[in-house]
Design an enzyme around this catalytic site. Structure first.
Site, PDB file in Angstrom:
ATOM      1  N   HIS A   1     -56.657 -40.909 -50.501  1.00  0.00           N
ATOM      2  CA  HIS A   1     -55.384 -41.004 -49.985  1.00  0.00           C
ATOM      3  C   HIS A   1     -54.469 -41.683 -50.979  1.00  0.00           C
ATOM      4  O   HIS A   1     -55.040 -42.870 -51.666  1.00  0.00           O
ATOM      5  CB  HIS A   1     -55.421 -41.395 -48.709  1.00  0.00           C
ATOM      6  CG  HIS A   1     -54.060 -41.160 -47.849  1.00  0.00           C
ATOM      7  ND1 HIS A   1     -52.749 -41.997 -48.095  1.00  0.00           N
ATOM      8  CD2 HIS A   1     -53.432 -40.201 -46.866  1.00  0.00           C
ATOM      9  CE1 HIS A   1     -51.806 -41.281 -47.637  1.00  0.00           C
ATOM     10  NE2 HIS A   1     -52.225 -40.337 -46.797  1.00  0.00           N
TER      11      HIS A   1
ATOM     12  N   LYS B   1     -53.318 -37.070 -35.138  1.00  0.00           N
ATOM     13  CA  LYS B   1     -52.003 -37.786 -34.623  1.00  0.00           C
ATOM     14  C   LYS B   1     -52.058 -38.084 -33.387  1.00  0.00           C
ATOM     15  O   LYS B   1     -52.537 -37.150 -32.535  1.00  0.00           O
ATOM     16  CB  LYS B   1     -50.748 -37.068 -35.262  1.00  0.00           C
ATOM     17  CG  LYS B   1     -50.519 -36.711 -36.533  1.00  0.00           C
ATOM     18  CD  LYS B   1     -50.249 -37.558 -37.336  1.00  0.00           C
ATOM     19  CE  LYS B   1     -50.088 -37.230 -38.970  1.00  0.00           C
ATOM     20  NZ  LYS B   1     -49.657 -38.645 -39.801  1.00  0.00           N
TER      21      LYS B   1
ATOM     22  N   GLY C   1     -45.410 -33.273 -43.595  1.00  0.00           N
ATOM     23  CA  GLY C   1     -44.458 -32.598 -43.021  1.00  0.00           C
ATOM     24  C   GLY C   1     -44.615 -30.795 -42.896  1.00  0.00           C
ATOM     25  O   GLY C   1     -43.744 -30.021 -42.514  1.00  0.00           O
TER      26      GLY C   1
ATOM     27  N   LYS D   1     -59.272 -35.433 -41.057  1.00  0.00           N
ATOM     28  CA  LYS D   1     -59.281 -36.682 -41.687  1.00  0.00           C
ATOM     29  C   LYS D   1     -58.591 -37.693 -40.684  1.00  0.00           C
ATOM     30  O   LYS D   1     -57.788 -37.499 -39.851  1.00  0.00           O
ATOM     31  CB  LYS D   1     -58.704 -36.956 -42.944  1.00  0.00           C
ATOM     32  CG  LYS D   1     -57.211 -36.431 -42.972  1.00  0.00           C
ATOM     33  CD  LYS D   1     -56.606 -36.392 -44.572  1.00  0.00           C
ATOM     34  CE  LYS D   1     -56.026 -37.973 -44.931  1.00  0.00           C
ATOM     35  NZ  LYS D   1     -54.890 -38.347 -43.838  1.00  0.00           N
TER      36      LYS D   1
ATOM     37  N   LYS E   1     -41.974 -33.149 -45.804  1.00  0.00           N
ATOM     38  CA  LYS E   1     -41.227 -34.212 -45.244  1.00  0.00           C
ATOM     39  C   LYS E   1     -41.059 -35.134 -46.371  1.00  0.00           C
ATOM     40  O   LYS E   1     -40.170 -36.084 -46.312  1.00  0.00           O
ATOM     41  CB  LYS E   1     -41.764 -34.815 -44.010  1.00  0.00           C
ATOM     42  CG  LYS E   1     -42.819 -35.666 -44.422  1.00  0.00           C
ATOM     43  CD  LYS E   1     -43.563 -36.346 -43.105  1.00  0.00           C
ATOM     44  CE  LYS E   1     -44.627 -37.147 -43.303  1.00  0.00           C
ATOM     45  NZ  LYS E   1     -45.333 -37.827 -42.006  1.00  0.00           N
TER      46      LYS E   1
ATOM     47  N   ASP F   1     -55.945 -40.979 -40.298  1.00  0.00           N
ATOM     48  CA  ASP F   1     -54.702 -41.281 -40.917  1.00  0.00           C
ATOM     49  C   ASP F   1     -55.134 -42.479 -41.882  1.00  0.00           C
ATOM     50  O   ASP F   1     -55.840 -43.070 -41.709  1.00  0.00           O
ATOM     51  CB  ASP F   1     -53.641 -41.434 -40.060  1.00  0.00           C
ATOM     52  CG  ASP F   1     -52.369 -40.542 -40.375  1.00  0.00           C
ATOM     53  OD1 ASP F   1     -51.474 -40.245 -39.829  1.00  0.00           O
ATOM     54  OD2 ASP F   1     -52.254 -40.364 -41.750  1.00  0.00           O
ATOM     55  N   GLU F   2     -54.124 -42.846 -42.863  1.00  0.00           N
ATOM     56  CA  GLU F   2     -54.246 -43.787 -43.873  1.00  0.00           C
ATOM     57  C   GLU F   2     -54.311 -45.128 -43.174  1.00  0.00           C
ATOM     58  O   GLU F   2     -54.722 -46.182 -43.987  1.00  0.00           O
ATOM     59  CB  GLU F   2     -53.490 -43.695 -45.192  1.00  0.00           C
ATOM     60  CG  GLU F   2     -51.924 -44.036 -44.843  1.00  0.00           C
ATOM     61  CD  GLU F   2     -51.168 -43.129 -44.081  1.00  0.00           C
ATOM     62  OE1 GLU F   2     -50.059 -43.243 -43.599  1.00  0.00           O
ATOM     63  OE2 GLU F   2     -51.686 -41.962 -43.606  1.00  0.00           O
TER      64      GLU F   2
HETATM   65  C1  CAP Z   1     -48.972 -36.366 -42.857  1.00  0.00           C
HETATM   66  C2  CAP Z   1     -49.514 -37.834 -43.384  1.00  0.00           C
HETATM   67  C3  CAP Z   1     -49.896 -38.100 -44.877  1.00  0.00           C
HETATM   68  C4  CAP Z   1     -48.825 -37.946 -46.086  1.00  0.00           C
HETATM   69  C5  CAP Z   1     -49.075 -38.605 -47.209  1.00  0.00           C
HETATM   70  C6  CAP Z   1     -48.605 -38.862 -42.838  1.00  0.00           C
HETATM   71  O1  CAP Z   1     -48.641 -36.331 -41.677  1.00  0.00           O
HETATM   72  O2  CAP Z   1     -50.784 -38.025 -42.588  1.00  0.00           O
HETATM   73  O3  CAP Z   1     -50.280 -39.320 -44.835  1.00  0.00           O
HETATM   74  O4  CAP Z   1     -48.753 -36.505 -45.914  1.00  0.00           O
HETATM   75  O5  CAP Z   1     -48.483 -38.199 -47.985  1.00  0.00           O
HETATM   76  O6  CAP Z   1     -49.013 -39.862 -42.384  1.00  0.00           O
HETATM   77  O7  CAP Z   1     -47.386 -38.847 -43.128  1.00  0.00           O
HETATM   78  P1  CAP Z   1     -47.929 -35.107 -41.192  1.00  0.00           P
HETATM   79  P2  CAP Z   1     -48.757 -37.509 -49.614  1.00  0.00           P
HETATM   80  O8  CAP Z   1     -48.521 -33.946 -41.463  1.00  0.00           O
HETATM   81  O9  CAP Z   1     -47.581 -35.250 -39.833  1.00  0.00           O
HETATM   82  O10 CAP Z   1     -46.502 -34.956 -41.739  1.00  0.00           O
HETATM   83  O11 CAP Z   1     -49.761 -36.275 -49.057  1.00  0.00           O
HETATM   84  O12 CAP Z   1     -47.525 -37.138 -50.074  1.00  0.00           O
HETATM   85  O13 CAP Z   1     -49.520 -38.638 -50.310  1.00  0.00           O
HETATM   86 MG    MG Z   2     -50.864 -39.950 -43.319  1.00  0.00          MG
END
Ligand code: CAP
Ligand code: MG
Length: 431
Positions: free
Chosen positions: A274, A156, A348, A182, A314, A184-185
């Site tokens: 993801h 992040k 979160g 990893k 979150k 981020d997406e």
């Molecule tokens: C979490 C995260 C993930 C989500 C995906 C985000 O970051 O990197 O992509 O958790 O959701 O971008 O929000 P934080 P899920 O740890 O800062 O929240 O796992 O429900 O598919």
């Molecule tokens: Mg993410």
């Protein structure tokens, strides 16, 4: 439509059909009318009878409603004969096209949700499944014996960091105690962070972590791209630069490419999946597709790790805790000898949410924290340490507050975030 598209349960042979279970709400006729419309549309029918239909087609390929409960809405089971499918060449697009295609838009149907697929052994065996699974990944990270929950982090901010900046952070969280990190997406190969340079500096940093700590940290680089050709180019440059895992936004890139990568013997690293975009169709409990379907198809296609949700975090719970437990159990249990998939809890998460996630989702889990590590008041290394300390306390059954007395990183995290997002899961625990 009469008796067409309906069968008695004893007439349905599970080994010769893919059985789909839906939550269905009729918009005008009875529940059975809506179910027959679905079975017709998704197999050989359309809005009117056609002269071109042969007896062979009707007898061999029509889908059959064989269970339904309710007047206007309820659960419905439909059997789709295996002959209807081309699993060898059509694969998962064929399964989705038939069991989750036009039906969602039919006027006879007010709401429809695909909530389960029962796929027979002969069909499952056609698919590659994961190359590594939980055991293979634990072998890479050296956690086969202690079976600790894996701690993961997402870099992040989501995008914007330069390769060197990411590598420096990777070293910090690696020394701090994560097993996995990893992209981020939404990080692709943007100009400020080209994939080749990123991977080479990241793996250099993680090799240093290995030399200093003896712990092998997995880094999943996002290889998602516009076309399969470009995805392969990304993978080539990532592997040439020492990548030890890759990540794919499976719902953006498609199950087809995941399947190809899992089948490809030249790709000898785990695939982290993801699910960005899933909540567009998994969140509404009355319409869309249940997350268990995504989980089953990901395991068939060959994903080694998959985001499945948190017990506390979150994200609005598109699936209640019990449903996440069900999905994770499916991914970890025997399924016609396909390898398992490592479930990932993410979104979160911060140290105070570790006990509840381990308690409700088990130890064979990856607990991912982005903000929960890089938002730590003492920095990313301390953030990773605080997560590791929370896992230690949980496995030793020591209350976090108690453990925090002798672990300053955990203490600082609890002071900053308290038990943010823990409410819903605590309610669940009281049940
Ligand atoms: C979490 C995260 C993930 C989500 C995906 C985000 O970051 O990197 O992509 O958790 O959701 O971008 O929000 P934080 P899920 O740890 O800062 O929240 O796992 O429900 O598919
Ligand atoms: Mg993410």
């Amino acid at each position: 439509m009469g008796k067409a598209f309906v069968a008695n349960p004893e007439e349905v042979e599970p080994e010769n059909n893919i059985i789909a279970v839906y939550w269905l709400e009729s918009s005008r006729g009875s529940l059975l009318d809506a179910a027959k419309a679905l079975a017709s549309e998704q197999s050989i029918g359309t809005w009117t009878e056609v002269k071109t239909e042969t007896l062979w087609i009707r007898e061999r390929l029509s889908a059959k409603v064989f269970k339904w409960k309710g007047e206007k809405e309820g659960l419905v089971s439909v059997a789709f004969p295996l002959e209807l499918f081309d699993l060898e060449r059509g694969g998962i697009p064929c399964i989705l096209g038939i069991t989750a295609g036009n039906l969602f838009g039919l006027s006879e149907i007010k709401n429809a949700r695909l909530i389960d697929l029962q796929i027979p052994k002969s069909a499952v065996k056609i698919f590659p499944g994961p190359k590594f699974g939980i055991e293979g990944i634990r072998k890479i990270c050296g956690t086969v014996k202690n079976r600790i929950p894996h701690i993961g982090t997402i870099f992040k901010p989501k995008v914007g960091l330069k390769p060197k900046e990411m590598a420096d952070i990777a070293y910090e969280v690696g020394v701090g105690g994560v097993n996995f990190c990893k992209d981020d997406e939404t990080l692709f190969s943007q100009k400020f962070c080209p994939i080749e340079e990123r991977v080479s500096l990241m793996m250099e940093a993680l090799d240093k972590v290995y030399e200093e700590t003896g712990r092998r940290v997995m880094y999943a680089v996002n290889v998602t791209a516009a076309t399969p050709r470009l995805i392969y180019e990304n993978i080539e440059s990532a592997l040439d630069n020492g990548a030890n895992a890759i990540m794919l936004d499976i719902l953006l890139a498609g199950f087809g490419i995941l399947h190809q990568l899992a089948e490809d013997p030249s790709i000898k690293v785990p695939i982290h999946c993801h699910r960005a975009f899933h909540a567009a169709f998994t969140r509404n409990p009355r319409h869309g597709v249940h997350m268990i379907i995504v989980a089953k198809l990901t395991r068939l296609a060959g994903g080694d790790q998959l985001h499945t949700g948190t017990a506390a975090g979150k994200m609005g719970l598109s699936n209640e805790v019990r449903e996440i437990q069900l999905i994770n159990d499916f991914l970890r249990n025997e399924w016609y000898s396909l390898k398992t998939v490592f479930p990932v809890a993410s979104g979160g998460i911060h140290p105070a949410l570790v006990p509840i996630n381990v308690r409700l989702l088990g130890r064979d889990i990856v607990i991912n924290a982005g903000g929960g590590i890089h938002g730590h008041p003492m920095g990313s290394r301390a953030g990773a340490k605080a997560m590791a300390q929370a896992v230690e306390a949980t496995l030793k059954n020591i209350p976090l507050e108690e453990y925090a007395k002798t672990h300053i990183e955990l203490k600082a995290a609890l002071e900053k975030w308290g038990y943010k997002y823990a409410e819903k899961a605590s309610e669940f625990l009281k049940k």
